[in-house]
Design a protein around this motif. Sequence first.
Motif: not given
Length: 282
Positions: A3, A9-10, A22, A68-70, A73, A90
């Motif tokens: 990413y 935007r990712r 990022e 995808e949000s994980c 990071i 999370p």
Amino acid sequence: MQYALVDGRRQEPSPGAPGVCETCGSAMVAKCGPRLMHHWAHASRRDCDPWWENETPWHRAWKALFPESCREISHVAPNGEIHRADIKTPAGIVIEVQHSSMTDGERLSRERFYGNLVWVINGSTFVDNFQIHHMLPDPTSDIAQDLIWYPAAPRMEGANRGIFLRLSECLKQNPLATKKAPGGGFIHPLRDIEREVSQVYRGHHQYVWIRPRRTWLDATCPVYIDFGQDWLARLDIYDETGLPCIYRVRKRTFLHDAMVETEARSIATRSSPIDENTQSAS
């Protein structure tokens, strides 16, 4: 990297797309050749995270098991040091999926940096040197408290099939006997108690790792080996004798627990027993 930021935007890479890292804000180049796994690379050719390694399809497949949000990071330490975790849930558990070899120093650095960390390592590169042997009873069960297992070892067929002493018998000969120093007793084969053991089996086995990657045996955070099956093998110590063992965990259990537990060591501690039938890593 999978990413980068495109217009804030990712996004995953696409041919010719401009991107921004990022983590550091540097320019990124989309690598989308026909023989490449599509990825982003820093235009400067130097990744801002020195721990980052080239991804394999195995890496991507593991990351795809999580939202995808994980994935990828950034984790910031109190001193401002920043690294990108492969996966961060999370609840704050970091999962590092590792294909290549690693030095003790780098492993320790990551464990200290992330703290609440789980390793998942690719066992396909050493599966032929990893032998999973006889089942063991749940170490918290009543029967396990009386059994002293001979360690599995290369070409030790008896121990690999399962032989043990009984602490209760040792105590009759030596009142000072302990599981670590039995000093007596009689050798018994697993087949004598196989039914009782199977009734309290939860996934523990003896194993032999020929030419092991020792840094994983010394890890301070949980290590799970992925042999490409529907279960993972967690490296563990069975009891106070220091007996090395693996604990087989359903992959779906691992994935579920990683998303709901808050501590890495709590993964697979509340699950139901796994079927003992599949014992081979290959």
